[in-house]
Design an enzyme around this catalytic site. Sequence first.
Site, short mmCIF file in Angstrom:
data_model
loop_
_atom_site.label_atom_id
_atom_site.label_comp_id
_atom_site.label_asym_id
_atom_site.label_seq_id
_atom_site.Cartn_x
_atom_site.Cartn_y
_atom_site.Cartn_z
N ASN A 2 46.91 46.19 40.89
CA ASN A 2 46.39 45.21 41.86
C ASN A 2 47.35 44.03 42.01
O ASN A 2 48.23 43.81 41.18
CB ASN A 2 45.01 44.73 41.35
CG ASN A 2 44.27 43.91 42.37
OD1 ASN A 2 44.53 44.01 43.59
ND2 ASN A 2 43.35 43.09 41.90
N SER B 23 36.37 42.45 40.82
CA SER B 23 36.53 42.81 42.24
C SER B 23 36.47 44.33 42.40
O SER B 23 35.80 44.84 43.31
CB SER B 23 37.86 42.28 42.78
OG SER B 23 37.97 40.90 42.56
N LYS C 292 43.36 43.36 31.45
CA LYS C 292 43.70 41.99 31.04
C LYS C 292 42.90 40.98 31.88
O LYS C 292 42.42 41.31 32.95
CB LYS C 292 45.20 41.83 31.31
CG LYS C 292 45.91 40.71 30.60
CD LYS C 292 47.42 40.93 30.80
CE LYS C 292 48.20 39.64 30.67
NZ LYS C 292 48.07 39.00 29.37
N GLY C 293 42.82 39.77 31.39
CA GLY C 293 42.08 38.73 32.10
C GLY C 293 42.63 38.46 33.50
O GLY C 293 43.84 38.41 33.69
N GLY C 294 41.73 38.35 34.47
CA GLY C 294 42.11 37.91 35.81
C GLY C 294 42.82 38.92 36.69
O GLY C 294 43.26 38.58 37.79
N VAL C 295 42.92 40.18 36.25
CA VAL C 295 43.68 41.16 37.05
C VAL C 295 42.90 41.70 38.26
O VAL C 295 43.50 42.20 39.21
CB VAL C 295 44.16 42.35 36.18
CG1 VAL C 295 45.20 41.90 35.17
CG2 VAL C 295 43.00 43.05 35.50
N ASP D 189 29.73 39.17 31.17
CA ASP D 189 30.57 37.98 31.23
C ASP D 189 29.68 36.75 31.40
O ASP D 189 28.98 36.62 32.40
CB ASP D 189 31.51 38.15 32.44
CG ASP D 189 32.52 37.02 32.53
OD1 ASP D 189 32.36 36.04 31.78
OD2 ASP D 189 33.45 37.13 33.34
N LYS E 42 39.25 43.05 37.65
CA LYS E 42 38.22 43.99 37.16
C LYS E 42 36.91 43.84 37.94
O LYS E 42 36.34 44.82 38.40
CB LYS E 42 37.94 43.74 35.67
CG LYS E 42 39.12 43.92 34.76
CD LYS E 42 38.78 43.60 33.32
CE LYS E 42 38.53 42.12 33.06
NZ LYS E 42 39.70 41.27 33.29
N1 LIG Z 1 44.31 42.06 45.59
C1 LIG Z 1 43.90 40.79 45.52
N2 LIG Z 1 44.28 39.90 46.46
C2 LIG Z 1 43.87 38.62 46.42
N3 LIG Z 1 43.09 38.11 45.47
C3 LIG Z 1 42.69 38.94 44.49
C4 LIG Z 1 43.05 40.32 44.46
N4 LIG Z 1 42.47 40.89 43.37
C5 LIG Z 1 41.78 39.91 42.77
N5 LIG Z 1 41.90 38.74 43.41
C6 LIG Z 1 41.33 37.44 43.06
O1 LIG Z 1 41.78 37.14 41.74
C7 LIG Z 1 40.77 36.48 40.99
C8 LIG Z 1 40.45 37.31 39.75
O2 LIG Z 1 39.82 38.53 40.16
P1 LIG Z 1 38.62 39.14 39.35
O3 LIG Z 1 37.61 38.09 39.05
O4 LIG Z 1 38.19 40.36 40.04
O5 LIG Z 1 39.42 39.49 38.02
P2 LIG Z 1 38.84 39.86 36.57
O6 LIG Z 1 39.83 40.79 35.98
O7 LIG Z 1 37.45 40.30 36.68
O8 LIG Z 1 38.91 38.45 35.85
P3 LIG Z 1 38.24 38.07 34.40
O9 LIG Z 1 39.19 38.61 33.38
O10 LIG Z 1 38.21 36.58 34.44
O11 LIG Z 1 36.90 38.71 34.35
C9 LIG Z 1 39.59 36.33 41.91
O12 LIG Z 1 39.64 35.05 42.50
C10 LIG Z 1 39.82 37.41 42.96
O13 LIG Z 1 39.24 37.06 44.19
MG LIG Z 2 35.70 39.59 35.67
#
Ligand SMILES: Nc1ncnc2c1ncn2[C@@H]1O[C@H](COP(=O)(O)OP(=O)(O)OP(=O)(O)O)[C@@H](O)[C@H]1O
Ligand SMILES: [Mg+2]
Length: 325
Positions: A266, A26, A19-22, A48, A24
């Site tokens: 996460n 990182s 899902k968005g922002g979880v 992206d 991925k």
């Molecule tokens: N365990 C964690 N502790 C603190 N911050 C976190 C943690 N995991 C992720 N984040 C933060 O949450 C935000 C979203 O993380 P990330 O970009 O990796 O997610 P994503 O799933 O790739 O998002 P998107 O769907 O937008 O591509 C970032 O600012 C990241 O630094």
């Molecule tokens: Mg991402």
Amino acid sequence: MSLKEITNMDLKYILVGGKGGVGKTSVASALGIALAELGKRVLIISTDPAHSVSDSFDMDFSSGEITKVKGVVGDLFALEINPSAAGEEISKAIGQPMDSDQFSQFSAIPGLGELQKGLGEDLKSIPPPGMDEALSFAKILEYAEDEVYDTVILDTAPTGHTLRLLNIPEFLDSFLGRMLKMKTFLSNAMTMMKSLFGGSQEKDRTVETLEAMKEKVLVARDKLMDEEKTQFIKVLIPTMMSVFETERLAEELDQHLISHRFTVVNQINPANDICSYCMNRHKEHLKNIEYIKSAFPDTIITEIEALDREIRGLDMLQVFKEKLL
Ligand SMILES: Nc1ncnc2c1ncn2[C@@H]1O[C@H](COP(=O)(O)OP(=O)(O)OP(=O)(O)O)[C@@H](O)[C@H]1O
Ligand SMILES: [Mg+2]
């Protein structure tokens, strides 16, 4: 057991999705660092348009070229693909498709009506819907086939797009198949016209290009379905909304025969006795983690707390990597 297990496998593709922002991006970035440190030559690819891999490393990979990640021990490379630019490039390679006006010039040719009907939706809009993902997938193939990299990590877009991505091999196979049919038909027709009216007989390479693309897509599909070569890491947060979406994702992955032995939970709220909000969230998360364990019993589940800072730049990615492995 943790995600460390994945570093012992000799994988060609690692797809990271959820899902968005979880988390991925990182996870993809930290895993890329870990594999490079173990001596693998690794390429992280993202489609992206928000350039999130750049943000994660706090570096600029937006040039559209493969860029070495500085400051990492070993060989880690990153590539951010702009789907629309990749689309243009491939459209050019397969040649300008005909529009319906051009088609009508051939209206007297017997069988054309049938063919047009058969092509149906593809002809009404070229590129057809889903072509963006299809083209970035084709671009991914180009690098993934490359023996230069031991492992290619694909940081996917949020779930909906990933599901479209999974359908791409079938989509491309059928689309290219129909394009081929059309191209073969038209080039035969053109040859006939040219022999009637004279004109140059230079060879059109489009059919060969399309056939080669189709072959590549089929080879990639086989690799994606081979659990020794490909693993999909499901990333989620311990909320029921995220869990339900991940269950649907897992179903789709099963349908497409893509192995997903790893699950990362996460952003778990840590315990905190002096903050009732934090404590409530913590308890809720622990309860949901129990559900996650029962929902994905055959996967290796890695649990990661919400850190007190954003994961940005190499130092924070190292901290995150240690927790992940
Ligand atoms: N365990 C964690 N502790 C603190 N911050 C976190 C943690 N995991 C992720 N984040 C933060 O949450 C935000 C979203 O993380 P990330 O970009 O990796 O997610 P994503 O799933 O790739 O998002 P998107 O769907 O937008 O591509 C970032 O600012 C990241 O630094
Ligand atoms: Mg991402």
